[in-house]
Design a protein around this motif. Sequence first.
Motif, PDB file in Angstrom:
ATOM      1  N   LYS A  35       0.762  -1.324  -0.011  1.00 59.36           N
ATOM      2  CA  LYS A  35       0.118  -0.002   0.148  1.00 59.36           C
ATOM      3  C   LYS A  35       0.979   1.425  -0.101  1.00 59.36           C
ATOM      4  CE  LYS A  35      -2.821  -1.497   3.300  1.00 59.36           C
ATOM      5  NZ  LYS A  35      -4.034  -1.585   4.258  1.00 59.36           N
ATOM      6  N   THR A  36       2.054   1.080  -0.471  1.00 59.21           N
ATOM      7  CA  THR A  36       3.049   2.173  -0.382  1.00 59.21           C
ATOM      8  C   THR A  36       2.401   3.266  -1.331  1.00 59.21           C
ATOM      9  OG1 THR A  36       5.087   0.675  -0.295  1.00 59.21           O
ATOM     10  CG2 THR A  36       5.252   2.898  -0.755  1.00 59.21           C
ATOM     11  N   PRO A  37       2.493   4.570  -0.927  1.00 60.12           N
ATOM     12  CA  PRO A  37       1.774   5.757  -1.826  1.00 60.12           C
ATOM     13  C   PRO A  37       2.610   5.727  -3.250  1.00 60.12           C
ATOM     14  CG  PRO A  37       2.076   6.602   0.455  1.00 60.12           C
ATOM     15  CD  PRO A  37       2.812   5.093   0.373  1.00 60.12           C
ATOM     16  N   ILE A  38       1.735   5.907  -4.170  1.00 60.12           N
ATOM     17  CA  ILE A  38       2.222   5.934  -5.441  1.00 60.12           C
ATOM     18  C   ILE A  38       3.502   6.749  -5.659  1.00 60.12           C
ATOM     19  CG2 ILE A  38       1.777   6.454  -7.832  1.00 60.12           C
ATOM     20  CD1 ILE A  38      -1.214   5.332  -7.525  1.00 60.12           C
ATOM     21  N   LYS A  39       3.623   8.086  -5.110  1.00 59.77           N
ATOM     22  CA  LYS A  39       4.654   9.005  -5.140  1.00 59.77           C
ATOM     23  C   LYS A  39       5.890   8.203  -4.473  1.00 59.77           C
ATOM     24  CE  LYS A  39       4.560  12.238  -2.007  1.00 59.77           C
ATOM     25  NZ  LYS A  39       5.687  11.913  -1.223  1.00 59.77           N
ATOM     26  N   ASP A  40       5.886   7.375  -3.307  1.00 63.28           N
ATOM     27  CA  ASP A  40       6.840   6.829  -2.880  1.00 63.28           C
ATOM     28  C   ASP A  40       7.415   5.643  -3.542  1.00 63.28           C
ATOM     29  OD1 ASP A  40       6.343   8.500  -0.701  1.00 63.28           O
ATOM     30  OD2 ASP A  40       5.702   7.064   0.863  1.00 63.28           O
ATOM     31  N   LEU A  41       6.431   5.129  -4.298  1.00 57.96           N
ATOM     32  CA  LEU A  41       6.936   4.010  -5.303  1.00 57.96           C
ATOM     33  C   LEU A  41       7.650   4.449  -6.201  1.00 57.96           C
ATOM     34  CD1 LEU A  41       3.732   1.578  -5.741  1.00 57.96           C
ATOM     35  CD2 LEU A  41       5.809   1.004  -4.560  1.00 57.96           C
ATOM     36  N   ARG A  42       7.238   5.504  -6.937  1.00 57.97           N
ATOM     37  CA  ARG A  42       8.251   6.113  -7.712  1.00 57.97           C
ATOM     38  C   ARG A  42       9.671   6.319  -7.353  1.00 57.97           C
ATOM     39  NH1 ARG A  42       3.691   8.542 -10.888  1.00 57.97           N
ATOM     40  NH2 ARG A  42       3.159   6.591 -11.968  1.00 57.97           N
ATOM     41  N   GLU A  43       9.501   6.847  -5.939  1.00 58.80           N
ATOM     42  CA  GLU A  43      11.059   7.361  -5.679  1.00 58.80           C
ATOM     43  C   GLU A  43      11.925   6.069  -5.389  1.00 58.80           C
ATOM     44  OE1 GLU A  43      11.274   9.854  -2.207  1.00 58.80           O
ATOM     45  OE2 GLU A  43      13.160   9.229  -2.028  1.00 58.80           O
ATOM     46  N   ILE A  44      11.200   4.853  -4.985  1.00 56.37           N
ATOM     47  CA  ILE A  44      11.841   3.741  -4.692  1.00 56.37           C
ATOM     48  C   ILE A  44      12.283   3.400  -5.973  1.00 56.37           C
ATOM     49  CG2 ILE A  44      11.561   1.196  -4.292  1.00 56.37           C
ATOM     50  CD1 ILE A  44       9.303   2.193  -2.080  1.00 56.37           C
ATOM     51  N   GLN A  45      11.746   3.291  -7.022  1.00 61.65           N
ATOM     52  CA  GLN A  45      11.871   3.088  -8.343  1.00 61.65           C
ATOM     53  C   GLN A  45      13.188   3.738  -8.978  1.00 61.65           C
ATOM     54  OE1 GLN A  45       8.319   3.054 -10.759  1.00 61.65           O
ATOM     55  NE2 GLN A  45       7.874   0.961 -10.384  1.00 61.65           N
ATOM     56  N   GLU A  46      13.036   5.152  -8.843  1.00 61.29           N
ATOM     57  CA  GLU A  46      14.283   5.876  -9.169  1.00 61.29           C
ATOM     58  C   GLU A  46      15.357   5.573  -8.479  1.00 61.29           C
ATOM     59  OE1 GLU A  46      12.389   9.824 -11.074  1.00 61.29           O
ATOM     60  OE2 GLU A  46      13.522  10.302  -9.168  1.00 61.29           O
ATOM     61  N   ARG A  47      15.622   5.460  -7.121  1.00 64.21           N
ATOM     62  CA  ARG A  47      16.522   5.118  -6.510  1.00 64.21           C
ATOM     63  C   ARG A  47      17.266   3.712  -7.070  1.00 64.21           C
ATOM     64  NH1 ARG A  47      17.469   7.079  -0.923  1.00 64.21           N
ATOM     65  NH2 ARG A  47      16.016   9.046  -0.770  1.00 64.21           N
ATOM     66  N   LYS A  48      16.430   2.698  -7.222  1.00 66.86           N
ATOM     67  CA  LYS A  48      16.871   1.449  -7.687  1.00 66.86           C
ATOM     68  C   LYS A  48      17.327   1.176  -9.027  1.00 66.86           C
ATOM     69  CE  LYS A  48      14.582  -1.635  -3.918  1.00 66.86           C
ATOM     70  NZ  LYS A  48      13.439  -2.591  -3.938  1.00 66.86           N
ATOM     71  N   LEU A  49      16.539   2.215  -9.661  1.00 59.57           N
ATOM     72  CA  LEU A  49      17.058   2.154 -11.248  1.00 59.57           C
ATOM     73  C   LEU A  49      18.267   2.890 -11.357  1.00 59.57           C
ATOM     74  CD1 LEU A  49      16.191   1.822 -14.059  1.00 59.57           C
ATOM     75  CD2 LEU A  49      15.695   4.211 -14.151  1.00 59.57           C
ATOM     76  N   LYS A  50      18.634   4.009 -10.779  1.00 62.10           N
ATOM     77  CA  LYS A  50      19.865   4.507 -10.843  1.00 62.10           C
ATOM     78  C   LYS A  50      21.061   3.516 -10.153  1.00 62.10           C
ATOM     79  CE  LYS A  50      18.372   8.481  -8.773  1.00 62.10           C
ATOM     80  NZ  LYS A  50      18.410   9.888  -8.409  1.00 62.10           N
ATOM     81  N   ALA A  51      20.624   2.779  -9.139  1.00 58.86           N
ATOM     82  CA  ALA A  51      21.800   1.894  -8.553  1.00 58.86           C
ATOM     83  C   ALA A  51      21.988   0.821  -9.544  1.00 58.86           C
ATOM     84  CB  ALA A  51      21.223   1.243  -7.308  1.00 58.86           C
ATOM     85  N   LEU A  52      20.758   0.196 -10.201  1.00 53.39           N
ATOM     86  CA  LEU A  52      21.142  -0.900 -11.175  1.00 53.39           C
ATOM     87  C   LEU A  52      21.673  -0.585 -12.259  1.00 53.39           C
ATOM     88  CD1 LEU A  52      19.719  -3.640 -12.312  1.00 53.39           C
ATOM     89  CD2 LEU A  52      18.122  -2.274 -13.573  1.00 53.39           C
ATOM     90  N   VAL A  53      21.663   0.888 -13.005  1.00 54.53           N
ATOM     91  CA  VAL A  53      22.523   0.909 -14.185  1.00 54.53           C
ATOM     92  C   VAL A  53      24.148   1.122 -13.863  1.00 54.53           C
ATOM     93  CG1 VAL A  53      20.705   2.188 -15.406  1.00 54.53           C
ATOM     94  CG2 VAL A  53      21.911   3.465 -13.984  1.00 54.53           C
ATOM     95  N   HIS A  54      24.224   1.683 -12.777  1.00 54.53           N
ATOM     96  CA  HIS A  54      25.693   1.796 -12.053  1.00 54.53           C
ATOM     97  C   HIS A  54      26.440   0.145 -12.070  1.00 54.53           C
ATOM     98  CE1 HIS A  54      26.558   5.744 -11.837  1.00 54.53           C
ATOM     99  NE2 HIS A  54      25.280   6.196 -11.498  1.00 54.53           N
ATOM    100  N   ASN A  55      25.389  -0.591 -11.243  1.00 54.24           N
ATOM    101  CA  ASN A  55      25.850  -2.004 -11.082  1.00 54.24           C
ATOM    102  C   ASN A  55      26.062  -2.987 -12.413  1.00 54.24           C
ATOM    103  OD1 ASN A  55      25.865  -4.260  -9.179  1.00 54.24           O
ATOM    104  ND2 ASN A  55      24.421  -4.854 -10.190  1.00 54.24           N
ATOM    105  N   VAL A  56      24.936  -2.695 -13.327  1.00 47.22           N
ATOM    106  CA  VAL A  56      25.293  -3.566 -14.441  1.00 47.22           C
ATOM    107  C   VAL A  56      26.370  -3.063 -15.378  1.00 47.22           C
ATOM    108  CG1 VAL A  56      22.982  -4.263 -14.484  1.00 47.22           C
ATOM    109  CG2 VAL A  56      23.457  -2.386 -16.024  1.00 47.22           C
ATOM    110  N   TYR A  57      26.607  -1.811 -15.286  1.00 43.74           N
ATOM    111  CA  TYR A  57      27.614  -1.034 -15.918  1.00 43.74           C
ATOM    112  C   TYR A  57      28.892  -1.864 -15.678  1.00 43.74           C
ATOM    113  CZ  TYR A  57      30.295   2.471 -18.546  1.00 43.74           C
ATOM    114  OH  TYR A  57      31.135   2.910 -19.518  1.00 43.74           O
ATOM    115  N   TYR A  58      29.103  -1.849 -14.348  1.00 44.83           N
ATOM    116  CA  TYR A  58      30.516  -2.361 -13.811  1.00 44.83           C
ATOM    117  C   TYR A  58      30.571  -3.607 -13.597  1.00 44.83           C
ATOM    118  CZ  TYR A  58      31.189   2.516 -12.590  1.00 44.83           C
ATOM    119  OH  TYR A  58      31.610   3.766 -12.565  1.00 44.83           O
ATOM    120  N   TYR A  59      29.421  -4.577 -13.430  1.00 48.10           N
ATOM    121  CA  TYR A  59      29.572  -5.795 -13.296  1.00 48.10           C
ATOM    122  C   TYR A  59      28.907  -6.819 -14.369  1.00 48.10           C
ATOM    123  CZ  TYR A  59      31.125  -4.374  -8.777  1.00 48.10           C
ATOM    124  OH  TYR A  59      31.679  -3.759  -7.903  1.00 48.10           O
ATOM    125  N   SER A  60      28.373  -6.354 -15.278  1.00 44.37           N
ATOM    126  CA  SER A  60      27.437  -7.264 -16.502  1.00 44.37           C
ATOM    127  C   SER A  60      28.410  -6.904 -17.841  1.00 44.37           C
ATOM    128  CB  SER A  60      26.242  -7.037 -16.596  1.00 44.37           C
ATOM    129  OG  SER A  60      25.664  -7.527 -17.750  1.00 44.37           O
TER     130      SER A  60
END
Lengths: 141, 432
Positions: free
Chosen positions: B9-34
Amino acid sequence: MDEKIIKQVSIFVENKPGRLAAVTEILYRAKINIRAFTIAEAGDFGIIRMVVDKTDDAHRLLKENGFTVSLTRVLGVEVEDEPGGMFKIAKALGNEGINIEYVYAFTSGVERAMIILRVDDIEKATDVLEKEGVLFKGEVP
Amino acid sequence: MYWNPGAEKTPIKDLREIQERKLKALVHNVYYYSPFYRKKFREAGINPWDIEGLKDLKKLPFTKKPDLRDNYPFGMFAMPLSQIVRFHASSGTTGKPTVVGYTDNDIKVWVESMCRSLTACSVERDDTIQISYGYGLFTGGLGFHYAGEKLGATVLPTSAGNTQRQIELMRDLKSTVFACTPSYMLYLSEYAASIGISIENDTDLRMGIFGAEPWSEETRKRIEDKAGIDAYDVYGTSELSGPLFTECTEKNGIHIWADQFIAEIVDEEGEPVGEGEKGELVVTTIAKEAMPLIRWKTGDITVLEEEKCACGRTHPRIMRIMGRADDMLIVRGVNVFPSQIEHVLMQVPEAGDHYMIILDRAQDGLDVMTIQVEVNEEAFSDKVSDILELSKKISNNLKSVLNVSARVEVVNPGTLQRFEGKAKRVIDNRKL
Ligand SMILES: [Zn+2]
């Protein structure tokens, strides 16, 4: 011996309306006469088998019209149109181990029946039936 | 009922923020490790720092099925093999299989996702879940299995097949939830009736979770009427982990857990579609470690609904899958590629070069695949048995390659449609 063997026209037809009409119309327009005719039907498709007076013409015309056609060597035997006629032939062939792959018959004229046979060993069958004294029709005139 | 109310039931605004944070971490992660993504980013001229938020998602390149095949077995992994605790693999349709690896945490995230989903469609501790999806390399069986156990429900891992036994066990062990393909459920209901067992009256079954093949509202109604149960849709693909998301009890779309996955809908050119428009579902995994996927093209056509659901969950929903973006056919839950069929036909000298694939849905809800093939003129004998044998031979060969049976119709040469350019050999009459 070859003159004793009939060339039968076999046509592959899908089981759809109008296919039989298409085949017979081609023959009719070319004034080709059908002497014997049968359809082996198997669900989605059937095979028309027939003996006609102008075999090569029929073969060529049907092919030109897009049909899948083959000429098959069969035997034509004429017997008395009375009980036991077919039995006599089947028994003679069976005794010699000749397998009849299919057979169809029709009566022609008075008291005569014509039997068309496809067998697995046509040469041997010819010999057997000759000894049996049955009349070969040969190439239909 | 919620499995994880805070998350669901996380508010939609908070879900967006979670997605942004995780997306940014993801692109760095795959850039270095994949190695795969580093190369892909470089080719696209993308630096991880360019991705500042969700608005930049569309700058990222898509990941497609051939990428998985080309990088078989480990080229897509962003973790060392020592961290992998499980593999799943799908059979190769054009040669190479595809493999998916999971870290311990990936399994946990998968189970969490399925626990939320199963709870959303009303499965609970007191249920007995009979899992009739295949176990093994296929993700269906195990995907349900671990979530079922985690929920505290009783799991009955029958796996696929042996309908008689499925029905007996369902009755004797009092299964309340059944998981399988919708077409198998229809088949099973008929089979049960034929041996004098009524699913509705003689078993405790109350619901089913059906997926792994596209199905329709009409089929849902048929299943529900026939078996006297509630039928729910499930979505997930092996590349994303396996079965992940189900409908909630509203039966109005499948919730995609936005704190784990970013869903987009794109058109044929790969551009985002307008709100509520249909297109291909594209998913970015923001919680996977072993084999994260960026903008994975699922090939599934659907619509995304971002409004909060009546069930109280804030996570977006995808509507029923309307079809496949590419050529892949799903016949009775089995993936079939026309290229496989062509390949089989080419091995049979009596078969001509032209063929058609016709898909119908029979009255009982089962898919029927008919292959029309022209007979080779040279091969035509006048014996019916020869032609029947030819159809049988083709049919057997198809069955062994496709794992699904097909009706073979031999037709006259020259009668099937000819194509210039891309052939449209598939006629799909199934109304999905
Ligand atoms: Zn909901």
